[in-house]
Write a protein that holds these residues in place. Structure first.
Motif, mmCIF file in Angstrom:
data_model
loop_
_atom_site.group_PDB
_atom_site.id
_atom_site.type_symbol
_atom_site.label_atom_id
_atom_site.label_comp_id
_atom_site.label_asym_id
_atom_site.label_seq_id
_atom_site.Cartn_x
_atom_site.Cartn_y
_atom_site.Cartn_z
ATOM 1 N N GLU A 108 20.142 56.564 40.126
ATOM 2 C CA GLU A 108 19.777 57.671 41.005
ATOM 3 C C GLU A 108 20.631 58.910 40.768
ATOM 4 O O GLU A 108 20.205 60.032 41.083
ATOM 5 N N TYR A 109 21.829 58.711 40.217
ATOM 6 C CA TYR A 109 22.706 59.824 39.887
ATOM 7 C C TYR A 109 23.392 59.518 38.564
ATOM 8 O O TYR A 109 23.686 58.358 38.263
ATOM 9 N N VAL A 110 23.663 60.564 37.791
ATOM 10 C CA VAL A 110 24.395 60.361 36.547
ATOM 11 C C VAL A 110 25.225 61.601 36.256
ATOM 12 O O VAL A 110 24.782 62.737 36.485
ATOM 13 N N ALA A 111 26.453 61.395 35.786
ATOM 14 C CA ALA A 111 27.327 62.490 35.385
ATOM 15 C C ALA A 111 27.205 62.693 33.881
ATOM 16 O O ALA A 111 27.240 61.726 33.108
ATOM 17 N N VAL A 112 27.052 63.956 33.480
ATOM 18 C CA VAL A 112 26.779 64.288 32.081
ATOM 19 C C VAL A 112 27.618 65.486 31.672
ATOM 20 O O VAL A 112 27.865 66.394 32.477
ATOM 21 N N ALA A 113 28.064 65.493 30.418
ATOM 22 C CA ALA A 113 28.765 66.655 29.883
ATOM 23 C C ALA A 113 27.881 67.901 30.005
ATOM 24 O O ALA A 113 26.698 67.866 29.660
ATOM 25 N N GLU A 114 28.450 68.982 30.504
ATOM 26 C CA GLU A 114 27.657 70.191 30.742
ATOM 27 C C GLU A 114 26.971 70.681 29.462
ATOM 28 O O GLU A 114 25.858 71.194 29.498
ATOM 29 N N GLY A 115 27.610 70.502 28.326
ATOM 30 C CA GLY A 115 27.034 70.953 27.065
ATOM 31 C C GLY A 115 25.808 70.189 26.631
ATOM 32 O O GLY A 115 25.092 70.621 25.717
ATOM 33 N N HIS A 116 25.544 69.039 27.255
ATOM 34 C CA HIS A 116 24.386 68.215 26.908
ATOM 35 C C HIS A 116 23.240 68.409 27.898
ATOM 36 O O HIS A 116 22.261 67.667 27.868
ATOM 37 N N VAL A 117 23.403 69.399 28.751
ATOM 38 C CA VAL A 117 22.412 69.700 29.783
ATOM 39 C C VAL A 117 21.617 70.931 29.360
ATOM 40 O O VAL A 117 22.188 71.909 28.861
#
Length: 341
Positions: A108-117
């Protein structure tokens, strides 16, 4: 900014975990603490998550998560940013995005490197956007960077009706290449041609090497995107043009083969390959930047569009994997995580 989870967010989320290596049924819902975005990361409330072949391999125990990555499957998501880690600057809370994940997308939630967004392209909903990152990163890296496909050249893409295949066909055509696709049924071949493939070969009834030779007047394919391996490796060398580039992204028919390497020398071929998941944060950030610059405008204009075969609820991840393994899908399979998906 604080990287702690604010009161507005729940402490617990539903995820789909791999209880043990095995068949689709080993995918089980679990309750876990919500992820906290570290420095340089954003937290995404997931609307939808793409299902990909590496997820199946991970579930089977054949593709372990890289060191430091989540043990949960899921390499691509779409959704809304709900929390910013320290050191992030591009996005704001509430932005609608899609993202490449090293794992953890079945949640339901995931943390991702901003550069991969990346922003959700204009005109797309969350379901379509969830089908973009893993597939588009893979196609761009392998066909256009490693394979260096140029306008006017011929691309041979195996598995043309897969998520990878449908993406490669569209981007290659939009950038001026000719495309030959292989697929396992007349229906799948028709789908490839509807997406822009100049020729589609049913490998169940036709030898693709002979067909490519005939289609190209004996010149062969300049770039071959192969996810099959096995005996296709030697056959790809036969189907390739002089100075051709074969790019390997998987080995569905096995990684061991008997190959006549004389063709590699005589034709001056390049046989390369890559995997995406273990690459560095910096390398994947560069790919994201190139995609936004070179491909996102093609999506916004409607010239390239992710093809969705089927959707399943997050809790139906096992059924989604079974559907993928049946091999009848044309395009992408997506998990719907929230009502907004």
């Amino acid at each position: 900014m604080s990287s702690s989870v604010p009161d507005a967010l729940p402490e617990i989320m539903t995820v789909i975990a791999i209880s043990e290596p095995g068949p689709p049924e080993v995918l089980k819902p679990e309750q876990r603490r919500i992820e906290v975005p570290h420095e340089g990361e954003v937290l995404i409330k997931v609307a939808a998550a793409g299902v990909n072949r590496p997820d199946v391999l991970q579930r089977q125990g054949a593709y372990p998560a890289p060191k430091g990555a989540s043990d949960l499957p899921g390499l691509e998501v779409s959704g809304t940013i709900v929390k910013l880690g320290r050191g992030t600057s591009r996005y704001a809370i509430g932005d609608k995005v899609c993202a490449l994940c090293p794992g953890g997308g079945y949640a339901e939630y995931v943390a991702v490197a901003e550069g991969h967004v990346l922003p959700v392209p204009q005109g797309l909903g969350f379901t379509q956007a969830a089908a973009l990152p893993e597939t588009f990163f893979t196609v761009w890296t392998n066909v256009f960077k490693r394979g260096d496909l140029q306008s006017g050249e011929t691309l041979l893409v195996h598995g043309g009706s897969s998520g990878i295949g449908t993406t490669a066909i569209q981007i290659a055509k939009a950038r001026g290449a000719s495309v030959i696709a292989t697929a396992g049924s007349d229906e799948k071949c028709a789908a490839c041609k509807a997406l822009g493939a100049d020729h589609a070969i049913n490998y169940q009834t036709t030898d693709y090497v002979d067909a490519v030779d005939s289609i190209t007047g004996g010149s062969g394919a300049n770039v071959i995107l192969d996810m099959v391996g096995g005996d296709y490796i030697d056959r790809n060398y036969k189907a390739a043009a002089i100075e051709g580039r074969i790019v390997q992204i998987a080995f569905l028919n096995g990684a061991i083969a008997e190959v006549d390497f004389r063709r590699l020398m005589i034709k001056r071929l390049t046989h390369t390959g890559s995997t995406l998941r273990p690459q560095s944060i910096e390398a994947k950030t560069r790919i994201a930047e190139e995609l936004e610059r070179e491909v996102w405008p093609l999506i916004a204009s409607g010239r390239v569009m992710p093809q969705i075969d089927a959707t399943f609820a997050l809790q139906e991840a096992a059924a989604a994997h079974a559907h993928m393994e049946a091999g009848d899908h044309i395009g992408k399979i997506v998990l719907i995580v929230s009502a907004a998906g």
